[in-house]
Write an enzyme that holds these catalytic residues in place. Structure first.
Site, PDB file in Angstrom:
ATOM      1  N   VAL A  59       0.852  -1.193   0.000  1.00 40.44           N
ATOM      2  CA  VAL A  59       0.000   0.000   0.000  1.00 40.44           C
ATOM      3  C   VAL A  59       0.885   1.239   0.000  1.00 40.44           C
ATOM      4  CG1 VAL A  59      -1.817   1.260   1.209  1.00 40.44           C
ATOM      5  CG2 VAL A  59      -1.790  -1.247   1.269  1.00 40.44           C
ATOM      6  N   ILE A  86       4.799  -1.095   3.037  1.00 39.35           N
ATOM      7  CA  ILE A  86       4.561   0.317   2.754  1.00 39.35           C
ATOM      8  C   ILE A  86       5.352   0.717   1.515  1.00 39.35           C
ATOM      9  CG2 ILE A  86       4.692   2.665   3.632  1.00 39.35           C
ATOM     10  CD1 ILE A  86       2.740   0.871   5.167  1.00 39.35           C
ATOM     11  N   LYS A  87       4.638   1.174   0.497  1.00 34.90           N
ATOM     12  CA  LYS A  87       5.288   1.607  -0.741  1.00 34.90           C
ATOM     13  C   LYS A  87       5.687   3.076  -0.613  1.00 34.90           C
ATOM     14  CE  LYS A  87       3.881   0.404  -4.782  1.00 34.90           C
ATOM     15  NZ  LYS A  87       3.003   0.272  -5.974  1.00 34.90           N
ATOM     16  N   VAL A  88       6.982   3.321  -0.763  1.00 39.67           N
ATOM     17  CA  VAL A  88       7.518   4.670  -0.626  1.00 39.67           C
ATOM     18  C   VAL A  88       8.313   5.024  -1.882  1.00 39.67           C
ATOM     19  CG1 VAL A  88       8.957   6.220   0.743  1.00 39.67           C
ATOM     20  CG2 VAL A  88       7.722   4.354   1.871  1.00 39.67           C
TER      21      VAL A  88
END
Length: 226
Positions: A59, A86-88
């Protein structure tokens, strides 16, 4: 080798995990917009129910400064579960956020990678997955497979646990090339993966086999009818 799907459409996800060896689901704001769920977190929890904890869920944050990226990451983990990746995006602020999140033990997918040095930065920051944008890199006149090959070699040379999850595909050839050049994972739209099975020769081979069978045992007589 991992096949991940890039969608938040619940029906697509249910079908994909039923039919194909799918190990995860990725999303980003543009992907979410296509489905436009009224309640974002409730929708993502539904995805988790469909795919289970044995598959990964990725996400993406939307903020551009490190402090807010970290806050958004914490909110995502609180609202869904602590196993979410967590997509950063690998920006200057993003790489700082990746370092902080990894120090906290958070699963991180470093995304929006267009350049090899971005990939090296994400690798050194210990991201779990690194997502180069294959089609977009090609559209900019660069060679995404060269980037993938060099990054893959560096992972092996330095003994990193990080996986490359290639993204941004428009066709099966790009997916095949990405695997052949060293990625461990790909994330693609369901329709791209379904194209694998639309080769007319597959249907012809099955039809020919069936014709031979029915010639021996009679039209409509299947194995279960013997």
């Amino acid at each position: 080798m991992e096949f991940i799907i890039d969608t938040v459409n619940l029906d697509e996800i249910k079908e994909a995990v039923e039919y194909m060896p799918i190990v995860g689901v990725t999303s980003n704001p543009s992907i979410v917009k296509k489905t436009s769920p009224q309640n974002f977190f409730e929708h993502m929890r539904e995805i988790r129910e469909i795919i289970g904890k044995e598959r990964s869920l990725h996400v993406q944050v939307i903020s551009k400064d490190c402090d807010t990226i970290v806050k958004e990451a914490h909110r995502i983990l609180e609202e869904i579960d602590d196993q979410v990746y967590i997509k950063v995006p690998v920006s200057y602020e993003g790489i700082k956020a990746i370092k902080i999140l990894k120090a906290e033990g958070v699963n991180v997918t470093a995304t929006a990678v267009y350049d090899l040095m971005q990939g090296y930065m994400a690798l050194a920051a210990r991201a779990d997955y690194i997502a180069p944008y294959v089609n977009r890199i090609g559209n900019l006149g660069a060679d995404p497979m060269e980037l993938i090959n060099e990054l893959s070699n560096r992972i092996v040379m330095d003994g990193y646990d990080t996986k490359i999850v290639a993204a941004s595909f428009k066709g099966v050839q790009q997916v095949r090339d990405a695997f052949n050049y060293g990625v461990q994972s790909i994330t693609a739209p369901v329709e791209v993966l379904k194209q694998i099975f639309k080769n007319p020769n597959i249907e012809k081979a099955v039809d020919d086999f069936n014709a031979d069978w029915y010639a021996m045992y009679g039209e409509g007589t299947g194995i279960c009818d013997l």
